[in-house]
Design an enzyme around this catalytic site. Sequence first.
Site, PDB file in Angstrom:
ATOM      1  N   GLU A 133       9.275  13.078   5.015  1.00  0.00           N
ATOM      2  CA  GLU A 133       8.914  12.260   3.573  1.00  0.00           C
ATOM      3  C   GLU A 133      10.227  12.633   2.812  1.00  0.00           C
ATOM      4  OE1 GLU A 133       5.581  13.727   1.335  1.00  0.00           O
ATOM      5  OE2 GLU A 133       5.598  11.989   0.114  1.00  0.00           O
ATOM      6  N   ASP A 150      11.707   6.671  -6.588  1.00  0.00           N
ATOM      7  CA  ASP A 150      12.542   5.954  -8.132  1.00  0.00           C
ATOM      8  C   ASP A 150      13.165   4.821  -7.895  1.00  0.00           C
ATOM      9  OD1 ASP A 150      12.178   8.856  -9.433  1.00  0.00           O
ATOM     10  OD2 ASP A 150      13.318   9.423  -7.637  1.00  0.00           O
ATOM     11  N   GLU A 192      13.376  17.084  -0.773  1.00  0.00           N
ATOM     12  CA  GLU A 192      13.243  17.122  -2.076  1.00  0.00           C
ATOM     13  C   GLU A 192      14.484  17.525  -2.665  1.00  0.00           C
ATOM     14  OE1 GLU A 192      10.968  15.497  -4.458  1.00  0.00           O
ATOM     15  OE2 GLU A 192      12.675  16.085  -5.567  1.00  0.00           O
ATOM     16  N   LYS A 234      18.404  -0.161 -12.813  1.00  0.00           N
ATOM     17  CA  LYS A 234      19.952  -0.777 -13.405  1.00  0.00           C
ATOM     18  C   LYS A 234      20.756  -1.042 -11.745  1.00  0.00           C
ATOM     19  CE  LYS A 234      20.237   0.950 -17.645  1.00  0.00           C
ATOM     20  NZ  LYS A 234      20.179   2.584 -18.163  1.00  0.00           N
ATOM     21  N   GLU A 258       0.579   8.176  -7.357  1.00  0.00           N
ATOM     22  CA  GLU A 258      -0.530   7.135  -7.237  1.00  0.00           C
ATOM     23  C   GLU A 258      -1.764   7.238  -7.926  1.00  0.00           C
ATOM     24  OE1 GLU A 258      -1.124   7.062  -2.796  1.00  0.00           O
ATOM     25  OE2 GLU A 258      -2.226   4.944  -2.855  1.00  0.00           O
ATOM     26  N   THR A 288      -0.999  10.178  -3.490  1.00  0.00           N
ATOM     27  CA  THR A 288       0.208  11.128  -3.763  1.00  0.00           C
ATOM     28  C   THR A 288      -0.091  11.123  -5.428  1.00  0.00           C
ATOM     29  OG1 THR A 288       1.441   9.401  -4.844  1.00  0.00           O
ATOM     30  CG2 THR A 288       1.581   9.743  -2.472  1.00  0.00           C
ATOM     31  N   GLU A 289       0.585  12.193  -5.794  1.00  0.00           N
ATOM     32  CA  GLU A 289       0.227  12.445  -7.565  1.00  0.00           C
ATOM     33  C   GLU A 289       0.644  11.288  -8.505  1.00  0.00           C
ATOM     34  OE1 GLU A 289       2.447  14.433  -5.626  1.00  0.00           O
ATOM     35  OE2 GLU A 289       1.638  16.632  -5.864  1.00  0.00           O
ATOM     36  N   ASP A 304       4.195   1.306  -7.061  1.00  0.00           N
ATOM     37  CA  ASP A 304       3.501   0.658  -8.099  1.00  0.00           C
ATOM     38  C   ASP A 304       4.637  -0.431  -8.858  1.00  0.00           C
ATOM     39  OD1 ASP A 304       5.414   2.749  -9.199  1.00  0.00           O
ATOM     40  OD2 ASP A 304       4.921   2.003 -11.084  1.00  0.00           O
TER      41      ASP A 304
END
Length: 221
Positions: free
Chosen positions: A44, A118, A69, A122, A194, A191-192, A154
């Site tokens: 992930e 993310d 991460e 731009k 989500e 997920t958080e 989203d």
Amino acid sequence: MRSRYKPWAIEYLKNNFKNQFSIGENEDFSSIEEYVLNRPTYLEIGPGKGQFILNLAKRYPEFNFLVIELDKSIAGTTLKKIDEAEIDNVKLIAGNFYDLAKGLKKSKFCGIFLNFSDPWPKKRHEKRRLTSPNFLIEYAKLLKEEGYIYFKTDNGDFYQYSYEEFNKFKRDIIYLNENYDCSNQDFDAETEFENRYKLQGIAIKRVILKKTKDTLLELPK
Ligand SMILES: C[S@@+](CC[C@H](N)C(=O)[O-])C[C@H]1O[C@@H](n2cnc3c(N)ncnc32)[C@H](O)[C@@H]1O
């Protein structure tokens, strides 16, 4: 994701290696390769605080999970949660996916999860999007034959962009849902981000793609 700088989390990251691999300069990647080759393994990228991967790891002890991460405060927070969960099938790397991809020689993953990455709206930041061509090439190299990319977002524009890029690289779309309601079943978990978007009534888009023998391993000309 904007996150608060948390000195305790940075400190935690520096001192705890039971479930952490390092990928600094001159680092030996052999312990990572060993972990990935030991069991079927899923990667992930950008796990946030780890809710998703911990849920999956508890339900699927037969698989290994590796998370990478970039944000050190988030990585430290996630590592603490992994340590507290007392399971042996989630390991964390604090760093950039590119540095991991560069260092791995033998590892092949069954799947790669991109959850609410993310969107970097731009144009000048396109290269940072985790579904931009340079990333998609690396995923193709790191996935097993018939390995999967699991993508949720989203963001409508980011979804459209990603869908078009996925198509350019010739992967089979085996699942597509523009109003996906995760019920923590099948091979998925909320997920958080989500949780947050669902509470706001925002439609979640989900795509699952399979690598095929036609999937490009180089940038299209
Ligand atoms: C918007 S958050 C989503 C967190 C989580 N997946 C969720 O759904 O709640 C995206 C995360 O990806 C991480 N990230 C972005 N680019 C990355 C990269 N190249 N390598 C590793 N992590 C990255 C960010 O630091 C951030 O924590």
